[in-house]
Design a protein around this motif. Sequence first.
Motif, PDB file in Angstrom:
ATOM      1  N   ALA B  21      -6.261   7.269  -3.404  1.00  0.00           N
ATOM      2  CA  ALA B  21      -7.173   6.250  -3.900  1.00  0.00           C
ATOM      3  C   ALA B  21      -7.083   5.042  -2.969  1.00  0.00           C
ATOM      4  N   ASP B  22      -8.168   4.348  -2.858  1.00  0.00           N
ATOM      5  CA  ASP B  22      -8.187   3.199  -1.968  1.00  0.00           C
ATOM      6  C   ASP B  22      -7.086   2.247  -2.398  1.00  0.00           C
ATOM      7  N   GLU B  23      -6.258   1.903  -1.443  1.00  0.00           N
ATOM      8  CA  GLU B  23      -5.056   1.197  -1.811  1.00  0.00           C
ATOM      9  C   GLU B  23      -5.014  -0.142  -1.093  1.00  0.00           C
ATOM     10  N   PRO B  24      -5.410  -1.196  -1.752  1.00  0.00           N
ATOM     11  CA  PRO B  24      -5.409  -2.499  -1.081  1.00  0.00           C
ATOM     12  C   PRO B  24      -3.994  -2.897  -0.713  1.00  0.00           C
ATOM     13  N   ALA B  25      -3.851  -3.609   0.367  1.00  0.00           N
ATOM     14  CA  ALA B  25      -2.519  -4.038   0.786  1.00  0.00           C
ATOM     15  C   ALA B  25      -1.974  -4.999  -0.256  1.00  0.00           C
ATOM     16  N   GLU B  26      -0.950  -4.559  -0.953  1.00  0.00           N
ATOM     17  CA  GLU B  26      -0.361  -5.421  -1.969  1.00  0.00           C
ATOM     18  C   GLU B  26       0.976  -5.874  -1.467  1.00  0.00           C
ATOM     19  N   LYS B  27       1.355  -7.042  -1.901  1.00  0.00           N
ATOM     20  CA  LYS B  27       2.563  -7.584  -1.278  1.00  0.00           C
ATOM     21  C   LYS B  27       3.815  -6.864  -1.766  1.00  0.00           C
ATOM     22  N   ALA B  28       3.817  -6.382  -3.021  1.00  0.00           N
ATOM     23  CA  ALA B  28       5.034  -5.774  -3.544  1.00  0.00           C
ATOM     24  C   ALA B  28       4.955  -4.255  -3.552  1.00  0.00           C
ATOM     25  N   ALA B  29       4.111  -3.712  -2.677  1.00  0.00           N
ATOM     26  CA  ALA B  29       3.952  -2.260  -2.684  1.00  0.00           C
ATOM     27  C   ALA B  29       5.267  -1.590  -2.303  1.00  0.00           C
ATOM     28  N   GLY B  30       5.714  -0.624  -3.105  1.00  0.00           N
ATOM     29  CA  GLY B  30       6.926   0.121  -2.796  1.00  0.00           C
ATOM     30  C   GLY B  30       8.191  -0.680  -3.013  1.00  0.00           C
ATOM     31  N   GLU B  31       8.077  -1.782  -3.734  1.00  0.00           N
ATOM     32  CA  GLU B  31       9.289  -2.531  -4.061  1.00  0.00           C
ATOM     33  C   GLU B  31       9.501  -2.533  -5.556  1.00  0.00           C
ATOM     34  N   MET B  32      10.746  -2.814  -5.932  1.00  0.00           N
ATOM     35  CA  MET B  32      11.047  -2.800  -7.363  1.00  0.00           C
ATOM     36  C   MET B  32      10.416  -3.987  -8.057  1.00  0.00           C
ATOM     37  N   ARG B  33       9.962  -3.769  -9.266  1.00  0.00           N
ATOM     38  CA  ARG B  33       9.448  -4.861 -10.091  1.00  0.00           C
ATOM     39  C   ARG B  33      10.632  -5.488 -10.802  1.00  0.00           C
TER      40      ARG B  33
END
Lengths: 482, 577
Positions: B21-33
């Motif tokens: 799916a179109d995946e906008p560049a997010e700042k916390a992508a692949g990091e723990m919440r």
Amino acid sequence: MIRILNGIYKFLCSLKLAISVILVLAVSLAAATIIESIHDTQTAQYYVYQAGWFYGVLFLLAMNILVVALSRLPWKWSHGPFLLAHLGILVLLVGSWITARHGIDGMMRVTEGESTGVVEIQSPLLIVSDQSQVKTYPVRWVPVGVDFKPMQISEYDLVVQKFITHAEPKVSFLAAKPTGSKDATGFPALKLTIKGGPMQITQEYWLWAGHPSWSALQAGPSRLALWVPHLQTKDRKPPPVVPGQPTMIFSLGTDGSLSYSAHSSSNEVKTGKFAAGKMNGQVIDPGWRGNVSITINEFIPVATNDTRYEPSSLSDEQAPPSAIYVTAGGGGPDAEVWLGMGDRAVLNKNGKEISVAYQPRRVMLPFSLKLNRFEIQRYHGTNDPSEYSSQVQVIDSSQKTSQAPVTISMNEPLDYGGVTFYQSSYEDAQPRPITSIFSVNRDPGRWAKYYGSLFLVLGVIWLFAVKYFRNRKTMSQTKGAA
Amino acid sequence: MKKLLSVCTVAAILFQSVVFADEPAEKAAGEMRKGWNFSNARLIPVQSNGRIKPLDTYTREMVLFMTGSRSFQGWSATEFVFSLIGHPRVWTEKEFIQVNREDVRKQLGLDATRSRFSPGELLHKSYLSQYVQTVQDMSKVPANKLPPRDQELKRVMERVGLFRTIVSGDAWPVIPVKPPEPWMSLSSGDKENAEIRSHFAKMLLAYRSGDQAQFESSAQLAREAVQQAYVKWIPDHSTELKLEDSYNRMHPFMISWIFYLTAALLWLLMVTGATENKGALKKMAGWIKGGAYLFTFVGVLVHVYGFALRCYVAGRPPVSNMYESVIWVSLGVMIFGLILFFMDKKEKRQPILPAVACSVATLALIAADSAPAIMDPSINPLVPVLKSNYWLTVHVLTITLGYAAFALTMGLGNVSLFQYLKKDTGMGSSSDLTARVTALNQLTYRAMQFGVVLLAAGTILGGIWADESWGRFWGWDPKEVWALIALLFYLAVLHARYAGWFKQFGFAMWSVLSFLGVLMSWYGVNFVLPKGKHSYGFSSGGRGWVAFFVSLQIAYVLISAYYRYGGIQGILKKAKA
């Protein structure tokens, strides 16, 4: 003389013998499990569990215990725990011996709606018959690597020449000899190659109209059948088509033409026809999923089954059963044959026909078991069985009233007429399994084993309890003295 | 774990291109919440391996399988899986898929020094794609018959496949359907249960945008929707799910081994007599004793609690695999240690006994805890022959209790050998050697008696069970035979002791060596000689560790004998006599 007897007596009641026998048993059992893991159960039984020397060791153990127990005569209460524990072992051994001699431990296979009283026991048998009589001869099973001594059956002038412990059938069908001898008969055979399918497999199959197990077979998820309307007797119906199952039916016309109808899993049908002599090399697209193609390699209008056996490369649990090679008279055409487990054939010796069959030993029960229905439940969402059971009915002609149906399931066997039926397994099939396999057992030594176990365990507990309390007592006494 | 998905599925999905799916560049992508606790998401029911389990258990199994670690870099399993499906592109480039064997790494043309690789590397920068056919052919052979290298190759393929199915939604069996059909995954089916799908979609969006409140509320709704859907057909599992979740998080057996380890150290302090000499320890003697008792009992309580919880969640006694039997045997070791300890009069109780029991239990639990790939801790359904059977439970529990008693004799025997070794090498005082060893031998002897009674009774109970469910009392099945061999070893030792063939040293030595027979019947039959009727417990792996333990034991016994009998000549002379 007395000195010798005394020597034997000393030997038999020595603790040294007891410990040596225990260690010999431990080592040979360990060896047996290793043999079993490399080969199979039967091999381990041949070398250890059923071997004469192993019975000898067990007998020595029994004698040792007996003589030691007798040597303590007259018995006192303080001998109680020792006697009880060792009596337990003796009774256990006796029970096992009774089972080995007089028990039945076999398998029974029943398909829904059918009934049988036949129990198969895992020891091969050669059955020979001519017009006048039927005789059975046990064939000695030998593991891979042990020479089979040819077995002479002088009464029929037969020789079992060869024995293959794990025999792989090499099936082929040959055009029947056109010589006008009286059995130049045969049946049409078709050799096919199937390519494709979900696993992209290439596999060869033979279809042969001569026997029901060859005229229709399962090929992966699909069924293949060869149907020769003019050969069939009245009661044989054309091969059935299960809706949703890919099925290929070839039928042979009286003019020698071959027509086919291919049923797909979505119940679409494709048909076609090849004229006589034009079918070899034809490629058929049956319209099944996975780009399946079926090639006709060879068509033989009159073919006979020519099966030979070769040693299998497998020698473990998955390995196929044994096969024998039998000759009549001096052998020669029509007087020698390979027989796999379950095969039968007719040998021709100087114009006299002898029929031979090779099969597991069978015991006929005085009653039979009818399978009404086989049920299987699976763990939700998996193909793993969670439970299976068989609804059966005993059919016993010696009883006036008919028996009520009962259910045999895991851990809930059926006892009838001294025989116990246990749910053992089933033959998996689509859309559901309908053949149940029971393990059938008659164990006249059972009571001895149960009593022996009880004595043994109680005796050992008693023995250790006495030791513990005696120890406590002496300890407190020494303390008091000090 | 092996049934998470079939090889066919893997091959089907592995090398087709998945359009993310179109995946906008997010700042916390692949990091723990940070600060999220997933308390609702964890409890969403899923169906896998034939039972209903909380999403937490299911994701833990997947994470363990893919990464080889119970908690990958500190991620909670549930969040990790949400992060995978939320940010597949990021994760395609992260190194989290384990490739265990160096030969497999070389085979695949990977960096041999690393043990984890990214899915991207495996799919596009390795030879993995060339082995699809090979792996498919392997699926016809039972997994434990494959050579270890092929097993690992197959698992690597399955791990990458699992990542793809998590990302595609196939590995989310959360849509209940009527039994016995398997539940559908998020990606399959269309019209039914659009509600559950939409809740998951909202959860995913909320996870990506970092909206905790929205995530929690959607997770709660999803959990309720799945629950409402399945109770139409099967009983409510919510209590079991909650308990299983608490079992997962509590990790009871780790707590108990920590307690046992502490207790063992305290008991050892008392054994060495440090508390009787002058100094600070003497003042604390009372505290040390109290602490030893306290840690031992709390350890046992937590152990029992964890065991009971597992029974409840599984709906059966834990008797089906190696992991469960190790847990049970270590509890048995503690029970026997305490029984023998309290059997003596108060002034005669020997702290060495609980010290040995705690040490053996600690080692066993650590082994069970640290090798999840060999001893599978997941709760799986039973095969039919093991189901609903009273005799089975009694038989297995009795036999394994016998193993526990023998494990204690092995521990005590080793301590006796240590006492001899200390004296014979001149490293310790030899003043009260005889008294110490006599006392130890008495304990070893008693523990061995317990073991013999239980192993004999358990083997016979096994016969009774086999008679009831297979139709024969004794069939020379390898597992039966090895239980008998172990029993014969101990019977030989007891008879030889009675005959006076060996003294205290010999008894200690043989009580240690005889345990190898138990090890063979317990571990060896299932892992080394996989044949016979007890095949439901078969597995592979861990041979190296067991071989290491066995050689260590033999070496230890030989070294003790070397010093005791004065060199190799002495041993040979003894062996001749």
